[in-house]
Design an enzyme around this catalytic site. Structure first.
Site, PDB file in Angstrom:
ATOM      1  N   ALA A   1       0.844  -1.192   0.000  1.00 31.02           N
ATOM      2  CA  ALA A   1       0.000   0.000   0.000  1.00 31.02           C
ATOM      3  C   ALA A   1       0.878   1.240   0.000  1.00 31.02           C
ATOM      4  O   ALA A   1       2.078   1.177   0.282  1.00 31.02           O
ATOM      5  CB  ALA A   1      -0.903  -0.005   1.233  1.00 31.02           C
ATOM      6  N   CYS A   2       0.261   2.357  -0.322  1.00 32.33           N
ATOM      7  CA  CYS A   2       0.940   3.652  -0.302  1.00 32.33           C
ATOM      8  C   CYS A   2       1.681   3.840   1.023  1.00 32.33           C
ATOM      9  O   CYS A   2       1.168   3.520   2.095  1.00 32.33           O
ATOM     10  CB  CYS A   2      -0.113   4.735  -0.488  1.00 32.33           C
ATOM     11  SG  CYS A   2       0.452   6.409  -0.160  1.00 32.33           S
ATOM     12  N   LEU A   3       2.887   4.375   0.948  1.00 32.58           N
ATOM     13  CA  LEU A   3       3.696   4.548   2.160  1.00 32.58           C
ATOM     14  C   LEU A   3       3.061   5.513   3.167  1.00 32.58           C
ATOM     15  O   LEU A   3       3.342   5.439   4.362  1.00 32.58           O
ATOM     16  CB  LEU A   3       5.095   5.031   1.786  1.00 32.58           C
ATOM     17  CG  LEU A   3       5.988   3.980   1.126  1.00 32.58           C
ATOM     18  CD1 LEU A   3       7.240   4.627   0.534  1.00 32.58           C
ATOM     19  CD2 LEU A   3       6.381   2.890   2.121  1.00 32.58           C
TER      20      LEU A   3
END
Length: 257
Positions: A168-170
């Site tokens: 997932a997005c950081l």
């Protein structure tokens, strides 16, 4: 007609598609099916890179697209206020800008239908980005398939992405309303890289200021504890404490409590 045949039939109707491509299990399976049904010349994978995507995921996506024409877009997510301030609307605002850019670039090249890899399980989670995709007319042909089914079909196709852990997005590693900057995202990425190098693939490092909270399968905890140099390396990134979440890995953890 089984699910796979239905999927192929639905994709065949589009004739020519662009794919908002992440390189993960879902979008890579979608790419394989589209290539089979439409031919590579009628499929354009578009990857959006930026500091929100770990380097290892960027490299993986680029490697998987190299066998056909593709497009890579650079995105400065810190130009999006909701992203910078990590609001609960972050994903919506970010996805709206990213997908608008994908649509614009795909249409320039004559691809007027854009697909994404949203699956059935995604619809059960808090994912504001889905609303942005719906508003822009992005098509989700995998929405009737579960993640388990997609992994099973991916194995049938011999795709290495079949067993790749979801990522997932950081920005998802931080509490909402935490002011973000590129250095913070790089910090958690570096910590997760250390854990990956130790053989722990499915893992999240949640950043709570001085404290790094590791979410992973509980069977991995002993492996980390037995490697004190690993803990020290994570601390060297700027953490005073390193701890484990005893509930294990929780996808969408900040939305589940």
């Amino acid at each position: 007609m089984n699910q796979l045949d239905e999927l192929k039939q639905s994709i065949a109707a589009y004739k020519k598609v662009a794919i908002a491509y992440s390189g993960g299990c879902d979008s890579n399976f979608l790419l394989a099916i589209c290539n089979e049904v439409l031919g590579k010349e009628n499929v354009l994978p578009i990857f959006v890179k930026g500091c929100m995507v770990p380097n290892r995921d960027q490299e993986c996506a680029l490697d998987q697209m190299k066998a056909q024409d593709h497009l890579v877009l650079d995105m400065d997510v810190f130009s999006i206020p909701d992203f910078q301030h990590n609001t609960r609307d972050r994903c919506y605002s970010c996805k709206k800008k990213i997908m608008a850019a994908v649509l614009e670039e795909s249409e320039k090249r004559g691809f007027f239908v854009v697909l994404d890899g949203q699956n059935q399980d995604d619809q059960k989670e808090f994912r504001p980005g889905q609303k942005a995709c719906q508003e822009l007319g992005i098509v989700s042909p995998l929405s009737r398939l579960s993640k388990k089914e997609i992994r099973s079909y991916s194995k049938q196709y011999g795709l290495t992405s079949a067993s790749r852990p979801a990522n997932a997005c950081l920005a998802s590693r931080f509490d909402y309303e935490r002011l973000l900057d590129p250095a913070l995202l790089k910090k958690v990425e570096s910590g997760e890289d250390l854990l990956h190098q130790a053989g722990i693939e499915d893992v999240r490092l949640r950043d709570h200021g001085e404290l790094a909270r590791i979410e992973t399968d509980l069977k991995n905890i002993e492996r980390v504890i037995m490697e004190p140099k690993l803990i020290q390396a994570i601390k060297a990134l700027g953490y005073r404490y390193v701890t484990f979440d005893l509930e294990g890995l929780k996808k969408g953890g900040y939305d589940r409590g």
